[in-house]
Design an enzyme around this catalytic site. Structure first.
Site, PDB file in Angstrom:
ATOM      1  N   THR A  92       0.860  -1.185   0.000  1.00 53.86           N
ATOM      2  CA  THR A  92       0.000   0.000   0.000  1.00 53.86           C
ATOM      3  C   THR A  92       0.891   1.228   0.000  1.00 53.86           C
ATOM      4  O   THR A  92       1.584   1.494   0.977  1.00 53.86           O
ATOM      5  CB  THR A  92      -0.918   0.008   1.236  1.00 53.86           C
ATOM      6  N   LYS A 168      -7.084   0.782  -3.425  1.00 54.10           N
ATOM      7  CA  LYS A 168      -6.635   0.259  -2.130  1.00 54.10           C
ATOM      8  C   LYS A 168      -6.801   1.310  -1.032  1.00 54.10           C
ATOM      9  O   LYS A 168      -7.291   1.008   0.070  1.00 54.10           O
ATOM     10  CB  LYS A 168      -5.169  -0.180  -2.233  1.00 54.10           C
ATOM     11  N   LYS A 237      -0.997   5.656   8.632  1.00 48.50           N
ATOM     12  CA  LYS A 237      -0.240   5.874   7.396  1.00 48.50           C
ATOM     13  C   LYS A 237      -1.155   5.842   6.185  1.00 48.50           C
ATOM     14  O   LYS A 237      -1.082   6.700   5.303  1.00 48.50           O
ATOM     15  CB  LYS A 237       0.856   4.805   7.294  1.00 48.50           C
TER      16      LYS A 237
END
Length: 292
Positions: A92, A168, A237
């Site tokens: 990711t 994603k 994050k």
């Protein structure tokens, strides 16, 4: 198939192990040696560095974040890669880095596929990941057997690799919103003497009967936040990356801003290494429910 695998965290280890089970020859590299040694015992070949992994026909990377990718994929690694190598990045990462990597690989004659996955480590171990793939169709077709060995379904998203990373980030943002909604609903119910477990049992078996609500709802109801399968710090994050993607596209994301602040609060309270579901503790603390 001859496969290089870079990045053997909890997800990467399980994914590489499933490639070995499927009969592929897997060259592994990780910054710390212990995960490599465990996979060598299962038939993998240990590499002395990422450059050696890039001598395979296909290289899969599953690194933690943008910084780790920049540190590992130095220019000499890509320059020394076989011209026939396809690099599949399953981590990711930011949309900006995805676009940068696409250009860098093209300049060096390498094919680049973005293929981030949905699923926690237990899902990876069971080879039930959902893979979102974008890149040249011929490259995706070539690596399809690898996706099949690691997951249950591959979702093609077009030629531009960054498209897979957008999806994603969108998915992880929606996941965070679901957890936050359950957290606030449970805090409200608990303040009126209704146990969170009762709320979640009813709702996740009726209106919200889906893997996300059932899975994270169960963790919240039981306050089972350790061991973490997806840490709060990693969730922060990803939410930051979603906010950055929104800003780049001039898309306001007010819910994402709330998620970011609540995740920061959770980490400030010492929950950074706990599971994403521990976000529920923020709503509980704010309502002072433990003192009622």
């Amino acid at each position: 198939m001859d496969v290089g695998f870079i990045g053997l965290g909890t997800m990467g280890r399980a994914m590489a192990a499933n490639l070995l089970k499927a009969g592929h020859h897997v060259r592994v590299w990780n910054r710390s040696p212990e995960p490599m040694q465990a996979l060598v015992g299962q038939g993998a070949q240990a590499c002395r560095g990422p450059s050696e992994a890039f001598q395979a026909g296909v290289v899969i990377s599953m690194l933690a974040d943008d910084e780790a990718i920049r540190q590992v994929l130095q220019d000499d690694v890509l320059v020394g890669a076989l011209r026939s190598t396809i690099h599949v990045n399953m981590a990711t990462i930011s949309v900006g880095l995805a676009k940068e990597l696409t250009q860098v690989h093209a300049e060096r004659g390498l094919q680049y596929v973005a293929a981030p996955v949905f699923g926690r480590p237990d899902v990876a171990e069971a080879a039930k990941l959902n893979t979102v793939a974008a890149g040249e169709p011929s490259a995706i077709e070539h690596v399809a057997p690898l996706f099949e060995a690691m997951g249950q379904k591959t979702w093609p998203l077009g030629r531009e690799p960054y498209r897979a990373n957008v999806v994603k980030l969108a998915g992880n943002f929606m996941l965070g919103c679901a957890i936050e909604a359950m957290a606030e609903a449970c805090a409200m119910a608990q303040a009126h003497d209704v146990a969170p477990a009762d709320v979640l049992e009813m709702l996740t078996n009726s209106l919200f009967s889906s893997p996300v609500y059932k899975g994270y709802g169960g963790l919240i109801a039981e306050e089972r936040y350790e061991p973490a399968l997806f840490k709060l710090a990693l969730a922060l994050k990803d939410v930051r990356l979603a906010l950055a993607a929104g800003e780049q596209g001039r898309v306001p994301m007010p819910f994402a801003s709330v998620l970011r602040d609540n995740l920061l609060e959770a980490i400030a309270q010492g929950d950074g290494d706990k599971d994403f579901a521990a976000l529920a503790r923020v709503a509980s603390r704010r309502a002072n429910l433990t003192e009622r």
